[in-house]
Design a protein around this motif. Structure first.
Motif, mmCIF file in Angstrom:
data_model
loop_
_atom_site.group_PDB
_atom_site.id
_atom_site.type_symbol
_atom_site.label_atom_id
_atom_site.label_comp_id
_atom_site.label_asym_id
_atom_site.label_seq_id
_atom_site.Cartn_x
_atom_site.Cartn_y
_atom_site.Cartn_z
ATOM 1 N N THR A 133 0.830 -1.166 -0.165
ATOM 2 C CA THR A 133 0.015 -0.132 -0.035
ATOM 3 C C THR A 133 0.905 1.330 -0.009
ATOM 4 O OG1 THR A 133 -0.089 0.206 2.401
ATOM 5 C CG2 THR A 133 -1.798 -1.247 1.221
ATOM 6 N N ARG A 134 2.214 1.107 -0.239
ATOM 7 C CA ARG A 134 3.036 2.289 -0.048
ATOM 8 C C ARG A 134 3.071 2.868 1.163
ATOM 9 N NH1 ARG A 134 5.199 2.664 -5.386
ATOM 10 N NH2 ARG A 134 6.042 4.567 -4.892
ATOM 11 N N GLY A 135 2.705 2.278 2.427
ATOM 12 C CA GLY A 135 2.618 2.667 3.757
ATOM 13 C C GLY A 135 3.906 2.911 4.701
ATOM 14 N N ASP A 136 3.365 2.761 5.892
ATOM 15 C CA ASP A 136 4.667 2.852 6.967
ATOM 16 C C ASP A 136 4.108 2.424 8.197
ATOM 17 O OD1 ASP A 136 6.920 5.384 7.771
ATOM 18 O OD2 ASP A 136 6.146 3.782 8.948
ATOM 19 N N ILE A 137 4.503 1.076 8.612
ATOM 20 C CA ILE A 137 3.799 0.498 9.786
ATOM 21 C C ILE A 137 4.799 0.007 10.813
ATOM 22 C CG2 ILE A 137 2.481 -1.470 10.509
ATOM 23 C CD1 ILE A 137 1.017 -1.747 7.359
ATOM 24 N N PHE A 138 4.534 0.588 11.844
ATOM 25 C CA PHE A 138 5.336 0.262 13.114
ATOM 26 C C PHE A 138 4.738 -1.022 13.678
ATOM 27 C CE2 PHE A 138 8.822 0.484 16.146
ATOM 28 C CZ PHE A 138 8.212 -0.117 17.198
ATOM 29 N N VAL A 139 5.489 -2.339 13.852
ATOM 30 C CA VAL A 139 4.881 -3.416 14.147
ATOM 31 C C VAL A 139 5.387 -3.731 15.462
ATOM 32 C CG1 VAL A 139 4.610 -5.954 13.829
ATOM 33 C CG2 VAL A 139 4.607 -4.404 12.084
ATOM 34 N N GLN A 140 4.885 -3.456 16.512
ATOM 35 C CA GLN A 140 5.244 -3.498 18.029
ATOM 36 C C GLN A 140 5.141 -4.949 18.441
ATOM 37 O OE1 GLN A 140 2.896 -1.076 20.830
ATOM 38 N NE2 GLN A 140 3.362 -2.651 22.341
ATOM 39 N N GLY A 141 6.338 -5.519 19.050
ATOM 40 C CA GLY A 141 6.633 -6.755 19.079
ATOM 41 C C GLY A 141 7.197 -7.688 18.300
ATOM 42 N N ALA A 142 7.351 -6.995 16.831
ATOM 43 C CA ALA A 142 8.356 -7.825 15.927
ATOM 44 C C ALA A 142 9.871 -8.066 16.344
ATOM 45 C CB ALA A 142 8.238 -7.439 14.597
#
Ligand code: EPZ
Length: 441
Positions: free
Chosen positions: A251-260
């Motif tokens: 999606t050409r986005g920006d996601i912080f994955v907490q716990g990764a």
């Protein structure tokens, strides 16, 4: 009527999601509690369907399962374990594969087990021959009965030497759960060593088991008379983390994955970087983002750990439909894991699937007429369409394709996604996705 997600695509996903305990560890740790002589506590438990299925299966066998209303932690007490009426087990097996792992613990607890025919994602035949031959090797009697299999061990389970024809995760777990309280030593060669397997070994060691993992995929287990309870916090779900990472790319986005956790995702992160994805490792998670510009095509082969996980392949294939050129994916773990590409092709993706092994090494499916290699040409503009979700990871892939597509998609069968992705509609909302959810229940 099944629930429907109406997705209006074209919105980059941006924000923060929290990933909790791994779907492919938590239910196994719950089953392991049955081996203990006292209660166990499991932390970092996600609210997913697979946990509900195993909770009801354990309760059927007299295990009390208490859930902390605030943290979701589970306390499992096996003190009153008993045989359940097999018909009731049928009603609870659902589409999970976990029931097969109850064999060893139930034999140790009550001397027998009836396991219903298994469900699980339709990504291949998914036989259990390695499981059954392993149990027989421990001295169990395995009988096929209408609707499932009956397993018993009048003289108990005895330690044995085993070699798996393929490093099966489930069969390795089957051997671990049977061997820890078997009489004598068990040597398992050709074992799976996925992070979820190592985390299950940590759980069993906390209970009093003696297990060593050698560098040549041999696991040695010294059987002990009795196991205690455990207190354990499940490792984070690397498959869900990788799914959100692919969603950020598509999606050409920006996601912080907490716990990764970087440690469990090294191979994924290398591939993500080669495709052109950006990531930043933080103490409490990983930020995944599309840095702008073009994505790079690549040649990818799935394999057992520490290779590129088969569960990561499907969401990444959606990103490869946006890469500038031709990518090749050779799926060597499951024979039929490209069924999800049909919907992507209907959305405008350019994907051909082939019977040949299009990778560096011929795999088990090479000459057996399985469409297990895919050639993806990009970039292609995805357009919204009606989608019925086929399986867990394929379903998430359809979701991120719909989120990236132009126009509207009507997605049904999304209950399957609840099996492995905790509160995913809330997470999508938090990431700014534009959709309506019609609850079919
Ligand atoms: C586990 O499935 C995971 N599921 C799968 O995740 C994962 O893809 C897989 O391991 C591989 O990593 C859970 O842990 C609940 P296998 P499992 O036994 O144990 C063949 C997801 O999306 N095989 O390692 O069933 C089998 O057919 C799911 O989270 C036999 O031939 O996988 C397959 O080709 C999908 N005979 C290969 O081994 C057997 O007796 C790998 O299967 C057992 C397996």
């Amino acid at each position: 009527m099944s629930s429907v997600l109406t997705v209006r695509g074209g919105v980059p996903l941006s924000g923060r999601v929290a990933v909790r305990g791994a779907k492919n560890l938590v239910p196994k740790a719950m089953v392991a509690a049955l081996l203990g002589s006292e209660p166990s506590t499991l932390r970092n438990v996600p609210e997913i369907k697979d946990v509900e299925v195993v909770t009801s299966l354990l309760q059927l066998h007299g295990v009390t399962v208490a859930k902390d209303p605030v943290t979701g932690d589970l306390t499992l007490d096996p003190t009153d374990a008993k045989t359940a009426p097999s018909t009731e087990i049928d009603a609870h097996a659902g589409d999970s594969r976990i029931p097969i792992l109850l064999c060893g613990p139930l034999i140790h607890a009550i001397g027998e087990a009836f396991i219903p025919d298994l469900g699980g994602c339709k990504i291949g035949d998914r036989p259990i021959d390695y499981h059954l031959s392993s149990l027989r090797s421990f001295g169990a009697v395995v009988e096929k009965r209408p609707g499932g299999i009956h397993i018993s061990a009048p003289k108990g389970l005895k330690g044995t030497k085993l070699e798996l024809p393929y490093p099966s995760v489930g069969a390795t777990e089957q051997v671990l759960l049977a061997a820890v309280r078997a009489e004598g030593i068990t040597e398992l060669r050709g074992a799976a060593t996925e992070p979820e397997i190592i985390d299950l070994i940590c759980v069993l060691q906390k209970m009093g088991a003696i297990i060593s993992v050698q560098t040549d995929r041999t696991i040695r287990i010294e059987g002990v008379q009795e196991l205690r309870g455990y207190v354990h916090s499940a490792l984070p779900d690397r498959n869900e983390s990788a799914s959100w990472a692919s969603a950020a790319l598509v999606t050409r986005g920006d996601i912080f994955v907490q716990g990764a956790s970087q440690l469990d995702m090294l191979t994924f992160l290398n591939t993500y970087r080669k495709v052109g994805g950006g990531f930043e490792i933080h103490d409490d998670g990983i930020r995944f983002f599309h840095p702008g510009g073009k994505l790079t095509p690549l040649v990818l082969e799935t394999d057992v750990h520490p290779g590129f996980m088969t569960d990561w392949q499907q969401p990444l294939v959606v990103a490869l439909t946006q890469a500038d050129g031709v990518s090749i994916v050779h799926e060597t773990v499951y024979e039929n894991r490209f069924g999800f590409t049909d919907a992507l092709i209907r959305m405008g993706a350019n994907i051909q699937v082939h019977r040949e092994c299009l990778g560096s090494v011929p795999c088990r499916f090479g000459q057996r007429n399985f469409l297990h290699s895919a050639v993806i040409s990009g970039p292609t503009q995805l357009k919204g369409t009606d989608i019925d979700i086929p399986d867990l990871r394929g379903g998430f892939s359809h979701l991120i394709a719909a989120l990236a597509a132009t126009g509207t998609s009507r997605v049904t069968g999304i209950e399957i996604i609840n099996r492995g992705y905790e509160r995913f509609t809330e997470k999508l909302e938090g990431l700014g996705a534009d959709f309506d959810f019609t609850d079919g229940n």
